[in-house]
Design a protein around this motif. Sequence first.
Motif, PDB file in Angstrom:
ATOM      1  N   ARG A   1     -16.025   0.887  10.909  1.00 41.33           N
ATOM      2  CA  ARG A   1     -15.115   1.984  11.425  1.00 41.33           C
ATOM      3  C   ARG A   1     -15.523   2.884  11.643  1.00 41.33           C
ATOM      4  O   ARG A   1     -15.972   3.706  12.543  1.00 41.33           O
ATOM      5  CB  ARG A   1     -13.857   2.149  10.364  1.00 41.33           C
TER       6      ARG A   1
ATOM      7  N   ASN B   1     -10.710   1.249  -3.317  1.00 46.64           N
ATOM      8  CA  ASN B   1     -11.714  -0.012  -4.755  1.00 46.64           C
ATOM      9  C   ASN B   1     -13.325  -1.009  -3.633  1.00 46.64           C
ATOM     10  O   ASN B   1     -13.433  -0.148  -2.244  1.00 46.64           O
ATOM     11  CB  ASN B   1     -11.853  -1.292  -5.034  1.00 46.64           C
TER      12      ASN B   1
ATOM     13  N   ASP C   1       0.774  -1.446  -0.237  1.00 52.18           N
ATOM     14  CA  ASP C   1      -0.054   0.419   0.014  1.00 52.18           C
ATOM     15  C   ASP C   1       0.688   1.206   0.243  1.00 52.18           C
ATOM     16  O   ASP C   1       1.651   1.262   0.905  1.00 52.18           O
ATOM     17  CB  ASP C   1      -0.503   0.255   0.939  1.00 52.18           C
TER      18      ASP C   1
ATOM     19  N   LEU D   1     -11.681   8.144   5.374  1.00 50.48           N
ATOM     20  CA  LEU D   1     -11.635   6.531   4.856  1.00 50.48           C
ATOM     21  C   LEU D   1     -11.534   7.121   3.546  1.00 50.48           C
ATOM     22  O   LEU D   1     -11.982   7.072   3.136  1.00 50.48           O
ATOM     23  CB  LEU D   1     -11.815   5.804   5.233  1.00 50.48           C
TER      24      LEU D   1
ATOM     25  N   LEU E   1     -11.359   4.988  -0.103  1.00 50.25           N
ATOM     26  CA  LEU E   1     -12.020   4.248  -1.023  1.00 50.25           C
ATOM     27  C   LEU E   1     -11.341   4.245  -2.621  1.00 50.25           C
ATOM     28  O   LEU E   1     -11.587   4.888  -3.800  1.00 50.25           O
ATOM     29  CB  LEU E   1     -13.608   3.869  -1.001  1.00 50.25           C
TER      30      LEU E   1
ATOM     31  N   TYR F   1      -4.391   4.905  -5.745  1.00 50.86           N
ATOM     32  CA  TYR F   1      -5.371   3.944  -6.459  1.00 50.86           C
ATOM     33  C   TYR F   1      -5.773   3.439  -7.479  1.00 50.86           C
ATOM     34  O   TYR F   1      -5.290   4.333  -8.374  1.00 50.86           O
ATOM     35  CB  TYR F   1      -6.879   5.067  -5.802  1.00 50.86           C
TER      36      TYR F   1
ATOM     37  N   ASP G   1      -3.012  -5.115  -6.342  1.00 46.97           N
ATOM     38  CA  ASP G   1      -2.307  -6.353  -5.252  1.00 46.97           C
ATOM     39  C   ASP G   1      -2.193  -7.884  -5.955  1.00 46.97           C
ATOM     40  O   ASP G   1      -2.657  -9.030  -5.412  1.00 46.97           O
ATOM     41  CB  ASP G   1      -3.268  -6.650  -3.694  1.00 46.97           C
TER      42      ASP G   1
ATOM     43  N   SER H   1     -14.858  -3.087  -2.976  1.00 44.83           N
ATOM     44  CA  SER H   1     -14.876  -4.480  -1.344  1.00 44.83           C
ATOM     45  C   SER H   1     -13.952  -3.484  -0.643  1.00 44.83           C
ATOM     46  O   SER H   1     -14.347  -3.810   0.328  1.00 44.83           O
ATOM     47  CB  SER H   1     -13.622  -5.014  -1.868  1.00 44.83           C
ATOM     48  N   GLN H   2     -13.584  -2.002  -1.055  1.00 43.44           N
ATOM     49  CA  GLN H   2     -13.496  -1.672   0.540  1.00 43.44           C
ATOM     50  C   GLN H   2     -14.560  -1.054   1.485  1.00 43.44           C
ATOM     51  O   GLN H   2     -14.561  -0.724   2.782  1.00 43.44           O
ATOM     52  CB  GLN H   2     -12.432  -0.492   0.756  1.00 43.44           C
TER      53      GLN H   2
ATOM     54  N   ASN I   1     -16.755  -1.764   2.543  1.00 46.40           N
ATOM     55  CA  ASN I   1     -16.949  -3.079   3.911  1.00 46.40           C
ATOM     56  C   ASN I   1     -16.415  -2.865   5.766  1.00 46.40           C
ATOM     57  O   ASN I   1     -16.753  -2.274   6.437  1.00 46.40           O
ATOM     58  CB  ASN I   1     -16.526  -4.640   4.067  1.00 46.40           C
ATOM     59  N   GLU I   2     -14.736  -2.332   5.343  1.00 49.39           N
ATOM     60  CA  GLU I   2     -14.821  -1.587   6.106  1.00 49.39           C
ATOM     61  C   GLU I   2     -15.376  -0.508   6.831  1.00 49.39           C
ATOM     62  O   GLU I   2     -15.315  -0.086   7.785  1.00 49.39           O
ATOM     63  CB  GLU I   2     -13.521  -0.617   5.314  1.00 49.39           C
TER      64      GLU I   2
END
Lengths: 446, 87, 348
Positions: C159, C149, A175, C145, C147, A179, A183, C151-152, C154-155
């Motif tokens: 939080r 993508n 990281d 935060l 983001l 963006y 990964d 899928s993040q 969910n974070e």
Amino acid sequence: MKKSTYEKPIISKITTGVPGKFGLSTKQKIIAEIDSIPVAKFVEEFGSPVFVFSEKKIRETYNDAKRAFETRYPKVQFAWSYKTNYLDAVCSIFHDEGAWAEVVSGFEFEKALSLGVNGANILYNGPEKSKQDLMLAIDHNASIHIDHFDELYLLIETTRKMNKKARVAIRINLDAGIYPMWDRFGFNYENGEAWNAINRIMLAENLELIGLHTHIGTYIMTASAYGIAASKLSNLMIATHRKFDYWLKYIDLGGGFASKNTLKGAYMPGSETCPSFDDYAEAISNAIISSEIPHENLPVLFLETGRALIDDAGYLITSVLANKRSTTGRKTLVIDAGVNLLFTSFWYNLGVFPSREVTDFMEDTTIYGPLCMNIDVVREAINFPQIKTGDQLVIERVGAYNVTQWMQFITYRPNVVLIDLEGKTHIIRKKENLETIKKNEFNPKK
Amino acid sequence: MQISEEIKISDNGFVFNSRTGESFSLNPMGLEMIKMIAIDNGFDEIRESILEKYDVDELAFEKDFYEFLAMLKHHQLTQQGNPLDFV
Amino acid sequence: MAKQKITLAVTGLNNTDNPGPGVPVIRGVKDSEEFDVRVVGLVYENLEPGIYMEGLCDRIFQVPYPSAGSEELIERIEHIHQQEKIDVLIPNFDSELFSFMKYEKRLAEKGIRTFLPTLKQFQEREKDKLPEYGKKYGVKVPNGLNLGNLSQLNEIEKRFDYPIMVKGQFYDAYKSFNIEQATQAFHKIASKWGLPVIVQEFVSGTEVNVVALGDGNGNTVAAVPMRKQYITDKGKAWGGITIADEKMLELTRSLIQKTKWKGGMELELIKTNAGDYYLVEINPRIPAWVYLAVGAGQNIPEALIKLALGMEVKPMTDYKIGKMFVRYSYDMIVDLERFATISINKEI
């Protein structure tokens, strides 16, 4: 009596208020010649369309990058990224300047060997390496950059069978604050996967771990992200030394430096916002030098910059086939080069320029390629002057990826020409013909 | 081809359609041609006059002229007939 | 004492329901007792209301958008400069600032003075860097935060508590009460403004703003705090009132001192019921409600011109408390000719 200059008659609707980027006639940039050779001359001699590369520009850009890094860091080595442009003539210029080879497939590995590159000067990347590819790389003493555990174990097995040692590095994803975060390649830094891989390799008797590699993404506009990546790799190097009393030899920061092309959706032109080699070099060198690695153990810094080194040196000369109006009255141009030759037009707003003086009046225009497919659009919207059918246009900054990702679809791929340092032109890849296509075909019905 | 009555053409190339409220801009050549069209000059007259004055060949002129007419029609600046009325 | 004659170029004459600061800036300098200002309006579009306002601008020129290339914008301004001899230029759009900061020196060499933040100041206040900014300069900011993508997403639930604010890097913000709304907002914003999409904890409280001017050496030359009284559906203040809030001024002065902020700025803050102040955004330019500050006794546009000209400016600390502004809309009756002239000739 001398007649006045004629201009095509134009009427256009005045749009009100709505913020749009067009409307003011501005001075149109013209590309009339490349390295002092008139554009028309290339078409006369080599046909249209034709790719043109400038050796002068390649060497200038390479030396600019080299200077930026070498003035800031003691040990720097560039490795030419074959996938960006693997034409023999182009690779040879980079090797002549001292670049190693960075390959991502067995084919590219063979191509580098065929150009006389010493196997020990090849960095072998990518997720796809067959057993045969690995054996070839081991035999030639190349640096194999391991992408995943399956490859690691295949390599352990292969070295055992061959009873030979392999020089390896691992690809690490991390990281760096950009963006999207890549990964899918390599071992992750943050979750400890990379550290596990290092430990496993250090214990493997036939593997010699010599470096760490990362490639944080493509077209990275923030130089500081490289600084973050460099410090994370430095941390791993220090950890490896603490545990095994062994200093790794190199850190490879991959590629991904932006070229001056403008990404679609970007507000400002890329030529203004893209960081310079100095910006990248500053961020990277600072991060490594200010880490805890003692000065005498500083690793060699490898860079696999592709795009930023070659994009500017490549041009595509194309001719206007037709001037049309769409049913909405919008101006459209059809040119003889499309997405078949300009893969990068999918993500860039490529710079398209007239090759001779034009009048001031500009119109919002769509530029189509010649393919009989709706997706064949070179520029959706460009403020463009009136161009006569048959005239040549020059598309700049097409040196990266286009001559490796081009498609042989419904027509032959064109001549590629290099202008050498003396200003002489050479065909470096001949225009294809029926024979090029048919020689690998077999017809059981005949 | 006739320019509709409600079209006002200024000497700086500004065109205003008083019926629809739309406005347009002309380049100098467009201005010159629309003025000739407005006073009922036919294709032959306009061609002769332009060819005499400007450095342009006949075919290039013809192509541009008809494209220009098509744009005038597209912008509804001319008196419209039925497009499928091929007369 | 005779007033000093200067020529001022100003952008942002779009006094619509989402107004640019150009017109209020001009009103401010016209109130000046020290300058006799000739105003050159720079517009991007032919319907910017400032073009049609009587007695506002002496000359008007259309300029190309910075997105067409800074070079072209700067060349156009240099061309205008040859006729009009511009002394000071005040750009009023965020999207222009990059171009003007980049060519600041070139313009200054030609005699066109500006007073802009540095590139570093400009960049470190960008929305996706707000948490680091807060930490570095000791200001409370909402938890955030970035983001990269979907899928993040969910974070988020790990939080934050709902509601949350989902924001674009440059513009747009949606309040979301559940994951479905947040997902929708993510898609909308990502397609328009790109990644990252910024998620912020929602801080409830009163929206308060400060308009301020830093001299680039750490001194606060002017600062007026205001509470929004009515907010339009575009999130813009339609009415506001100056307030006596020493804490806000303290925060402003401390931030300007630590960052050595140069130029005009607007701090957008939320004051919670507990009396805490959260910094939500920093706009790197004079805001559209600046005329309230002028009316309250701090002529910020005039002070900015003085700083640009290298004149000494004494920090202004007094302002009238309880001064209000109320925006209104007004239909001007204008002739087609003015519209035709700006559309065709690109200057009036």
